[in-house]
Design a protein around this motif. Structure first.
Motif, mmCIF file in Angstrom:
data_model
loop_
_atom_site.group_PDB
_atom_site.id
_atom_site.type_symbol
_atom_site.label_atom_id
_atom_site.label_comp_id
_atom_site.label_asym_id
_atom_site.label_seq_id
_atom_site.Cartn_x
_atom_site.Cartn_y
_atom_site.Cartn_z
ATOM 1 N N GLY A 108 36.397 32.273 80.986
ATOM 2 C CA GLY A 108 36.456 31.855 79.583
ATOM 3 C C GLY A 108 36.343 33.012 78.612
ATOM 4 N N HIS A 109 36.024 34.207 79.089
ATOM 5 C CA HIS A 109 35.875 35.362 78.196
ATOM 6 C C HIS A 109 37.146 35.601 77.382
ATOM 7 N N HIS A 110 38.282 35.572 78.079
ATOM 8 C CA HIS A 110 39.541 35.858 77.386
ATOM 9 C C HIS A 110 39.922 34.749 76.411
ATOM 10 N N ARG A 111 39.662 33.494 76.762
ATOM 11 C CA ARG A 111 39.954 32.406 75.829
ATOM 12 C C ARG A 111 39.090 32.546 74.576
ATOM 13 N N ASP A 112 37.830 32.895 74.733
ATOM 14 C CA ASP A 112 36.939 33.066 73.589
ATOM 15 C C ASP A 112 37.417 34.190 72.678
ATOM 16 N N ARG A 113 37.860 35.279 73.285
ATOM 17 C CA ARG A 113 38.222 36.473 72.516
ATOM 18 C C ARG A 113 39.593 36.358 71.870
ATOM 19 N N ASN A 114 40.547 35.765 72.579
ATOM 20 C CA ASN A 114 41.944 35.826 72.140
ATOM 21 C C ASN A 114 42.516 34.511 71.634
ATOM 22 N N HIS A 115 41.819 33.405 71.861
ATOM 23 C CA HIS A 115 42.345 32.102 71.465
ATOM 24 C C HIS A 115 41.248 31.285 70.784
ATOM 25 N N PRO A 116 40.914 31.626 69.555
ATOM 26 C CA PRO A 116 39.829 30.912 68.863
ATOM 27 C C PRO A 116 40.115 29.422 68.752
ATOM 28 N N HIS A 117 39.092 28.627 68.945
ATOM 29 C CA HIS A 117 39.223 27.179 68.836
ATOM 30 C C HIS A 117 39.422 26.801 67.360
ATOM 31 N N PRO A 118 40.194 25.742 67.084
ATOM 32 C CA PRO A 118 40.407 25.328 65.681
ATOM 33 C C PRO A 118 39.112 25.084 64.914
ATOM 34 N N SER A 119 38.050 24.742 65.632
ATOM 35 C CA SER A 119 36.767 24.472 64.976
ATOM 36 C C SER A 119 36.056 25.740 64.537
ATOM 37 N N GLY A 120 36.537 26.895 65.016
ATOM 38 C CA GLY A 120 35.856 28.153 64.721
ATOM 39 C C GLY A 120 34.855 28.548 65.783
ATOM 40 N N ARG A 121 34.516 27.606 66.667
ATOM 41 C CA ARG A 121 33.587 27.922 67.755
ATOM 42 C C ARG A 121 34.340 28.571 68.916
ATOM 43 N N THR A 204 48.832 38.275 80.437
ATOM 44 C CA THR A 204 47.986 38.654 81.582
ATOM 45 C C THR A 204 46.516 38.839 81.225
ATOM 46 N N ARG A 205 46.134 38.566 79.996
ATOM 47 C CA ARG A 205 44.750 38.812 79.576
ATOM 48 C C ARG A 205 43.717 38.099 80.439
ATOM 49 N N VAL A 206 44.110 36.982 81.044
ATOM 50 C CA VAL A 206 43.155 36.249 81.875
ATOM 51 C C VAL A 206 42.692 37.104 83.053
ATOM 52 N N PHE A 207 43.434 38.146 83.383
ATOM 53 C CA PHE A 207 43.002 39.021 84.471
ATOM 54 C C PHE A 207 41.779 39.842 84.083
ATOM 55 N N SER A 208 41.516 39.993 82.794
ATOM 56 C CA SER A 208 40.242 40.598 82.400
ATOM 57 C C SER A 208 39.090 39.678 82.801
ATOM 58 N N ASP A 209 39.321 38.363 82.721
ATOM 59 C CA ASP A 209 38.332 37.396 83.212
ATOM 60 C C ASP A 209 37.987 37.664 84.667
ATOM 61 N N SER A 210 39.023 37.948 85.463
ATOM 62 C CA SER A 210 38.798 38.131 86.895
ATOM 63 C C SER A 210 37.932 39.352 87.162
ATOM 64 N N LYS A 256 47.195 47.420 84.976
ATOM 65 C CA LYS A 256 45.834 47.624 85.452
ATOM 66 C C LYS A 256 44.842 47.055 84.438
ATOM 67 N N TYR A 257 43.933 46.218 84.903
ATOM 68 C CA TYR A 257 42.745 45.836 84.146
ATOM 69 C C TYR A 257 41.564 46.506 84.840
ATOM 70 N N GLN A 258 40.875 47.384 84.112
ATOM 71 C CA GLN A 258 39.821 48.191 84.713
ATOM 72 C C GLN A 258 38.487 47.952 84.015
ATOM 73 N N GLY A 259 37.498 47.553 84.793
ATOM 74 C CA GLY A 259 36.143 47.391 84.294
ATOM 75 C C GLY A 259 35.425 48.726 84.302
ATOM 76 N N MET A 260 35.065 49.215 83.113
ATOM 77 C CA MET A 260 34.535 50.568 82.970
ATOM 78 C C MET A 260 33.015 50.583 82.813
ATOM 79 N N VAL A 261 32.378 51.567 83.440
ATOM 80 C CA VAL A 261 30.955 51.851 83.266
ATOM 81 C C VAL A 261 30.818 53.350 83.040
ATOM 82 N N ASP A 262 30.333 53.733 81.861
ATOM 83 C CA ASP A 262 30.176 55.152 81.508
ATOM 84 C C ASP A 262 31.490 55.922 81.686
#
Length: 362
Positions: A108-121, A204-210, A256-262
């Protein structure tokens, strides 16, 4: 696990490529019963679900309203549309009906970030609240994203010190006959079209979720998930019969979707896709899902999928059927675990091992 359970009553949404294949698979799935089919196309409503899927009639008539879904009182709704229908999700969840979807949702991270709900939540806030009101569960999965990342996590079980986990989908995507999908992605557009990068990332943004799902399993806090890409231009005009790509247009990509640390990539999800091998650059498509783990020890594993005897890969319909099957089966095989789960949004990190198990033949 006992095989004497009453069948799970399933109401399916959508009957496109994946949906039609799942209608066929449900009929052979010993602990599932298809009790309804929701369609968005007016020409399908009122027709038998079996007929829509290319089978003999099965006695289930396609409907087109949310009220008819709720009235059927299924145990679970399976959603196989290309794009989510969050208004439908909310109504169905608050009615006490569980949902498993293969459409654009893992954490749900990508839906929250890229597809705001009509209610604003946030979308996840809306769905979680609906789950709590109805006592229902919501889960998103598929082959990739979905099972591909689960395999990445499982393969780390015998690694003492992990430096990097990378999962790769290296596939020919011409089996996925969804014209609208590939138009959205940008395939067939001139390679220098400035809209391609945005289209490719949007789809492909949902792959950031993965990546975030895997990080959750590893208890690793990521600083960010980055997106990078390479594009392959068709070296000649390509006509697949169902899709045309002119010379010089997008015909392959490496994302490539890359999860970065430092500043160091720790968890990665790569998409090595080709619609045609005739591109520049081109990649060595391996036709499988790969897990690479750098650590002590190192792991390299291929998840390869082969047709059963009698299925010909040179038959486009049979070839496409395999891709649709591996996309939808992780959803079907999770249903009993989801029906038994506590209310709320669940991810693959929450699932029991039996939630990934297939079924033996009768």
């Amino acid at each position: 696990m006992s095989t004497t359970h009453a069948p799970i009553r399933v109401f399916q949404v959508a009957s496109g490529n994946v949906g039609s294949e799942m209608i066929k698979r449900i009929s052979a799935h010993r602990d599932l019963e298809l009790v309804g089919l929701h369609c968005y196309s007016p020409d399908k409503i009122g027709r038998d679900a079996g007929e829509i899927a290319g089978l003999e009639p099965i006695g289930v008539t396609a409907t087109g309203t949310i009220e008819e879904i709720i009235a059927a009182q299924p145990d679970v709704l399976t959603f196989h549309g290309v794009f989510p229908d969050e208004a439908l999700y909310e109504r169905v969840l608050e009615a006490g009906i569980n949902i498993v979807t293969t459409a654009d949702f893992i954490t749900g991270h990508h839906r929250d970030r890229n597809h705001p709900h009509p209610s604003g939540r946030k979308v996840t806030e809306v769905l979680e609240a609906a789950c709590q009101r109805g006592g229902s569960t919501f889960y998103g999965t598929g082959m990739n994203p979905g099972l591909c990342q689960i395999l990445g996590v499982v393969h780390s079980a015998d690694v003492a010190e992990i430096e990097n986990v990378t999962v790769i989908e290296s596939v020919d995507v011409s089996c996925h006959h969804s014209v609208e999908t590939w138009k959205e992605v940008g395939y067939g557009k001139p390679i220098d079209d400035p809209s391609i990068a945005g289209s490719l990332e949007k789809y492909t943004r949902v792959f950031s979720d993965s990546v975030y799902m895997m990080a959750d399993c590893f208890d690793l806090e990521l600083d960010e998930v980055t997106f990078t890409y390479e594009l392959g231009a068709c070296t000649k005009d390509v006509d697949l019969g169902w899709y045309r790509m002119p010379k010089g247009s997008l015909g392959a990509n490496y994302v490539k979707y890359q999860g970065m640390v430092d500043g160091v990539p720790r968890i990665e999800s790569h998409l090595e896709w080709q619609m045609t091998p005739h591109t520049d650059p081109s990649w060595n498509i391996k036709g499988c899902y790969i897990t690479q783990i750098t650590g002590d020890p190192n792991i390299y594993s291929k998840h390869m999928i082969f047709p059963k005897p009698g299925v010909r890969l040179d038959n486009p319909e049979d070839f496409a059927s395999i891709g649709m099957t591996v996309t939808g089966l992780p959803a079907l095989n999770s249903l009993r675990s989801i029906v038994a789960a506590a209310p709320g949004i669940r991810t693959s990190a929450d699932m029991p091992l039996r939630g990934f198990a297939g079924r033996f033949v009768r």
